[in-house]
Scaffold this motif. Structure first.
Motif, PDB file in Angstrom:
ATOM      1  N   GLY A   1       0.790  -1.226   0.000  1.00  0.00           N
ATOM      2  CA  GLY A   1       0.000   0.000   0.000  1.00  0.00           C
ATOM      3  C   GLY A   1       0.820   1.272   0.000  1.00  0.00           C
ATOM      4  N   LYS A   2       2.082   1.186  -0.454  1.00  0.00           N
ATOM      5  CA  LYS A   2       2.900   2.397  -0.441  1.00  0.00           C
ATOM      6  C   LYS A   2       3.983   2.365  -1.502  1.00  0.00           C
ATOM      7  CE  LYS A   2       6.261   0.903   3.052  1.00  0.00           C
ATOM      8  NZ  LYS A   2       6.833   1.190   4.385  1.00  0.00           N
TER       9      LYS A   2
ATOM     10  N   VAL B   1       4.840  13.557  -6.858  1.00  0.00           N
ATOM     11  CA  VAL B   1       4.795  12.150  -6.453  1.00  0.00           C
ATOM     12  C   VAL B   1       3.684  11.921  -5.421  1.00  0.00           C
ATOM     13  CG1 VAL B   1       6.068  10.317  -5.280  1.00  0.00           C
ATOM     14  CG2 VAL B   1       7.191  11.694  -7.023  1.00  0.00           C
ATOM     15  N   ARG B   2       3.483  12.858  -4.510  1.00  0.00           N
ATOM     16  CA  ARG B   2       2.392  12.725  -3.535  1.00  0.00           C
ATOM     17  C   ARG B   2       1.041  12.610  -4.236  1.00  0.00           C
ATOM     18  NH1 ARG B   2       4.801  16.428   0.573  1.00  0.00           N
ATOM     19  NH2 ARG B   2       5.481  15.044   2.244  1.00  0.00           N
ATOM     20  N   GLU B   3       0.833  13.489  -5.212  1.00  0.00           N
ATOM     21  CA  GLU B   3      -0.433  13.462  -5.942  1.00  0.00           C
ATOM     22  C   GLU B   3      -0.559  12.173  -6.752  1.00  0.00           C
ATOM     23  OE1 GLU B   3      -4.136  14.491  -7.494  1.00  0.00           O
ATOM     24  OE2 GLU B   3      -3.029  15.294  -5.773  1.00  0.00           O
ATOM     25  N   MET B   4       0.532  11.732  -7.326  1.00  0.00           N
ATOM     26  CA  MET B   4       0.521  10.479  -8.070  1.00  0.00           C
ATOM     27  C   MET B   4       0.143   9.316  -7.150  1.00  0.00           C
ATOM     28  SD  MET B   4       3.598   8.923 -10.394  1.00  0.00           S
ATOM     29  CE  MET B   4       4.665   8.639  -8.968  1.00  0.00           C
ATOM     30  N   GLY B   5       0.729   9.284  -5.963  1.00  0.00           N
ATOM     31  CA  GLY B   5       0.394   8.242  -5.002  1.00  0.00           C
ATOM     32  C   GLY B   5      -1.066   8.272  -4.612  1.00  0.00           C
TER      33      GLY B   5
ATOM     34  N   LEU C   1      -2.130   4.916  -3.040  1.00  0.00           N
ATOM     35  CA  LEU C   1      -0.950   4.439  -2.333  1.00  0.00           C
ATOM     36  C   LEU C   1      -0.410   5.528  -1.412  1.00  0.00           C
ATOM     37  CD1 LEU C   1       0.983   2.815  -5.325  1.00  0.00           C
ATOM     38  CD2 LEU C   1      -0.203   1.569  -3.499  1.00  0.00           C
ATOM     39  N   GLU C   2       0.068   5.120  -0.251  1.00  0.00           N
ATOM     40  CA  GLU C   2       0.807   6.027   0.618  1.00  0.00           C
ATOM     41  C   GLU C   2       2.187   6.262  -0.009  1.00  0.00           C
ATOM     42  OE1 GLU C   2       2.974   5.861   5.000  1.00  0.00           O
ATOM     43  OE2 GLU C   2       1.489   4.327   4.432  1.00  0.00           O
ATOM     44  N   VAL C   3       2.743   7.441   0.176  1.00  0.00           N
ATOM     45  CA  VAL C   3       4.088   7.723  -0.318  1.00  0.00           C
ATOM     46  C   VAL C   3       5.016   7.929   0.868  1.00  0.00           C
ATOM     47  CG1 VAL C   3       5.558   9.264  -1.674  1.00  0.00           C
ATOM     48  CG2 VAL C   3       3.234   8.751  -2.455  1.00  0.00           C
TER      49      VAL C   3
ATOM     50  N   ALA D   1      12.807   7.355  -7.648  1.00  0.00           N
ATOM     51  CA  ALA D   1      13.609   8.502  -7.203  1.00  0.00           C
ATOM     52  C   ALA D   1      13.057   9.744  -7.879  1.00  0.00           C
ATOM     53  CB  ALA D   1      15.082   8.312  -7.549  1.00  0.00           C
ATOM     54  N   ALA D   2      12.910  10.817  -7.107  1.00  0.00           N
ATOM     55  CA  ALA D   2      12.371  12.077  -7.629  1.00  0.00           C
ATOM     56  C   ALA D   2      13.186  13.218  -7.043  1.00  0.00           C
ATOM     57  CB  ALA D   2      10.892  12.222  -7.252  1.00  0.00           C
TER      58      ALA D   2
END
Length: 284
Positions: A47-48, A78-82, A87-89, A111-112
């Motif tokens: 879940g992450k 990446v947060r918005e993508m998760g 999914l939790e980031v 990696a971002a």
């Protein structure tokens, strides 16, 4: 200059580019496909997404004053993508040297951190669709442009930066003397050019405009005639990531189409939309 830029000035760091040794590929195509599927299935099961970032590169990945939560353009992308992938980031902060090796070791999923897409890297890693487009510029002294008219004039000039960056490679190829800094802030880089300790900083256009905005009193400017190396940055993952790559790209396309990337870019890059390729005739 805005107060927010002043507060964040110490966290402004030059964009570093790291080259690492590729992990060995699996020669069995069937087993590789199974591995690709299991990576995404494992991510879903846990879940992450575990994502490598620095926490020190403004405005890509940094901490606002008084906050204990990392933010920045690529962090929030990446947060918005998760969120859209349900999914939790979880961010793992580390130096640039460790990010790509952590992908291949399985320590992180992505990696971002303003990581530039190069042909050499594409042989070793998978890059998402670009989330930032940029090009190289040069910071020089304002009063005399450091005696430099073009990149051809770098022979004997002192170029400040990190030894492993693409930009230092450009300086090196043009005969500049390298002045290497270890994880220094932009203030140190910029002040040394201003005082003549060094002559030039080659780096990303958008990062350099923000750096100049943070230190308007220094005797420095972006050279009016030096534009080179058009490039793009993306989220990085292990080579042949299969369904993970598909999910990442599908989500980023949604975010670009609905204006989310543009909105986040304008928030962190002082109104500029870095998610679109600049319409400039730039030297390759």
């Amino acid at each position: 200059m805005t107060n927010s830029i002043k507060r964040l000035a110490p966290f402004l760091l030059m964009g570093f580019v790291v080259f690492v040794i590729s992990a060995c590929s699996n020669g069995n195509e069937g087993d590789q496909s199974a591995d690709e599927a299991s990576v995404w299935e494992q991510i879903q099961e846990e879940g992450k997404l575990v994502v490598a970032t620095s926490g020190t590169l403004y405005p890509t990945s940094y901490y606002e004053e008084g906050s204990d939560t990392v933010t920045g353009y690529e962090v929030e992308v990446v947060r918005e993508m998760g969120k859209r992938l349900d999914l939790e980031v979880e961010f793992e902060e580390m130096g640039f040297d460790g990010m790509l090796t952590s992908i291949n070791s399985g320590k992180v999923d992505l990696a971002a951190n303003d990581i530039t897409n190069t042909e050499e890297r594409e042989e070793k890693f998978t890059f998402s669709e670009p989330i930032k487009y940029s090009y190289g510029t040069a910071i020089v002294r304002k009063d005399d442009l450091s005696g430099i008219k073009s990149l051809d004039d770098l022979d004997g000039k002192k170029a400040a930066g990190a030894s492993t960056t693409i930009y230092m490679e450009v300086a090196r190829e043009n005969g500049a003397e390298e002045v290497i800094y270890d994880n220094a802030t932009n203030e140190q880089y910029l002040r040394d050019v201003s005082t003549g300790r060094t002559d030039i900083i080659l780096n990303d256009y958008y990062l350099q405009t923000l750096a100049l905005a943070a230190f308007p009193d220094l005797n420095i400017t972006i050279h009016p005639d030096i534009e080179y190396y058009p490039n793009n940055q993306a989220v990085v993952m292990k080579k042949d990531s299969g369904e993970l790559e598909s999910k990442v790209n599908e989500t980023l396309k949604e975010m670009k189409d609905d204006g989310t990337l543009k909105e986040l870019s304008e928030k962190f890059f002082n109104g500029a939309d870095v998610s679109v390729e600049p319409d400039l005739d730039i030297e390759e």
